[in-house]
Motif scaffolding. Structure first.
Motif, PDB file in Angstrom:
ATOM      1  N   GLY A 276       1.357   3.367  -2.050  1.00  0.00           N
ATOM      2  CA  GLY A 276       0.839   4.860  -2.636  1.00  0.00           C
ATOM      3  C   GLY A 276       1.641   5.392  -3.588  1.00  0.00           C
TER       4      GLY A 276
ATOM      5  N   GLU B  44      -3.554   6.215  -7.231  1.00  0.00           N
ATOM      6  CA  GLU B  44      -2.669   6.359  -6.281  1.00  0.00           C
ATOM      7  C   GLU B  44      -1.166   6.546  -6.624  1.00  0.00           C
TER       8      GLU B  44
ATOM      9  N   TYR C  73       8.446  -0.427  -8.093  1.00  0.00           N
ATOM     10  CA  TYR C  73       7.123  -0.451  -7.826  1.00  0.00           C
ATOM     11  C   TYR C  73       6.191  -1.412  -8.553  1.00  0.00           C
TER      12      TYR C  73
ATOM     13  N   GLU D 116       1.165  -1.459  -4.718  1.00  0.00           N
ATOM     14  CA  GLU D 116      -0.171  -0.292  -4.708  1.00  0.00           C
ATOM     15  C   GLU D 116      -0.994  -1.072  -5.923  1.00  0.00           C
TER      16      GLU D 116
ATOM     17  N   GLY E 135       0.598  -1.224  -0.099  1.00  0.00           N
ATOM     18  CA  GLY E 135       0.023   0.038  -0.225  1.00  0.00           C
ATOM     19  C   GLY E 135       0.854   1.315  -0.021  1.00  0.00           C
TER      20      GLY E 135
ATOM     21  N   ARG F 186       2.274  -3.020  -9.057  1.00  0.00           N
ATOM     22  CA  ARG F 186       0.794  -2.785  -9.166  1.00  0.00           C
ATOM     23  C   ARG F 186       0.260  -4.242  -8.763  1.00  0.00           C
TER      24      ARG F 186
END
Length: 252
Positions: free
Chosen positions: A68, A92, A105, A87, A66, A107
C-alpha cells in the motif's frame, strides 16, 4: 525455540486492547491506525525471524506484498531490515508516505510476483489475502520467492470474524452482497472493500489447509489475541468466529 516463543511474550491483553482502540481510526486517521499496525507487525516479524532462525533480522530483506502507501517501510527500517513494497494499485501507492518512508516499491500483483525463486529473506502479506480472488495463489507466490530457511508470513482477516465485513461492520453476517448493498444505500457509494470484487470470504480452515499442504507451515496463531487465547485457533468452527485475524508462518 518455537517460532512463536518471542512474539508470544508480546501477545498480552494490554497489547490486544491497545490495537483494538486504534482500529476505530482506520477511516478517520489512517496514518495513526496504520502507523500503530506497522510497528506491531514489524515487531511480530522480527520476533518470528529471531525465534525461527536464531539470528537477528537486521540486514534481512522483507518483501511486503500489498504494501500500500508505505506505512510499514519506516517500521521495518527501524529494525534494520531492507524493505521492498509491492502494490498493484497506483492510487494506494500515492495515498500515504511511500515516497518519504524509504525502501523500494514495485507495482505488481501479489499473485504473480516479479521476483526470482528464493530471492528474499522474509515475504510478508498483512491483511491482503481477503482482498484477492485466489488468496492461496498469492500464498504460493510468497513461498516461492522466499529463500530456503527464510520466512513467509501471511496474515489475513477471517470472514466470519467480527472484522470480516471491514467498513460494513457486523452487517456481513447478513451475507456479503446484502451487506455491500446496504452500505451503498446508506452512504451513497459502494464500500471500498466491496464483497465479490475487492473483498472475499476467506476462512480460517481454508488457510490452515492450504498452509499444511505446502509442507512449510511452522506456526499458526490469532494475530490480535493475547497468548492465553490462542487455543481458540485449534477448535474447528469456533475459530471462524473468534479468530479475527489468522497468521500463517511458513519456512520453505
Amino acid at each position: 525455540m518455537s517460532a512463536t516463543e518471542l512474539f508470544a511474550r508480546r501477545a498480552t491483553l494490554a497489547r490486544s486492547v491497545q490495537l483494538l482502540s486504534e482500529f476505530r481510526f482506520e477511516q478517520s486517521d489512517p496514518a495513526r491506525f496504520y502507523g500503530a499496525l506497522a510497528d506491531d507487525t514489524a515487531a511480530m516479524v522480527a520476533d518470528l525471524w529471531q525465534a525461527a532462525t536464531e539470528t537477528t533480522p537486521g540486514g534481512r530483506t522483507v518483501l511486503d506484498v500489498g504494501g500500500g502507501p508505505g506505512f510499514f517501510a519506516a517500521a521495518f527500517a527501524r529494525r534494520g531490515m531492507e524493505y521492498v513494497g509491492v502494490e498493484p494499485d497506483p492510487r494506494e501507492m500515492h495515498a500515504g508516505p511511500a515516497a518519504q518512508a524509504g525502501g523500494r516499491y514495485v507495482r505488481a500483483s501479489g499473485t504473480s510476483l516479479p521476483f526470482a525463486d528464493g530471492s528474499v529473506d522474509v515475504c510478508l502479506s498483512s491483511n491482503v489475502a481477503e482482498h484477492v480472488h485466489d488468496p492461496w495463489r498469492l500464498g504460493n507466490e510468497m513461498v516461492r520467492v522466499t529463500r530456503p530457511g527464510g520466512l513467509a508470513v501471511l496474515s489475513y482477516t477471517v470472514w466470519l470474524g467480527p472484522f470480516g465485513g471491514h467498513e460494513m461492520g457486523l452487517t456481513h453476517y447478513l451475507g456479503g452482497a446484502r451487506a455491500a448493498d446496504r452500505y451503498t444505500r446508506k452512504h451513497g457509494h459502494r464500500p471500498k472493500n466491496d464483497y465479490g470484487s475487492s473483498l472475499f470470504a476467506v476462512s480460517a480452515h481454508d488457510g490452515l489447509e492450504w498452509a499444511a499442504s505446502t509442507g512449510a507451515l511452522i506456526a499458526a496463531f490469532p494475530r490480535y489475541h493475547p497468548r492465553w487465547a490462542w487455543w481458540t485457533n485449534a477448535v474447528p468452527g469456533l475459530r471462524e468466529f473468534v479468530v479475527s485475524n489468522q497468521v500463517l508462518v511458513l519456512q520453505p
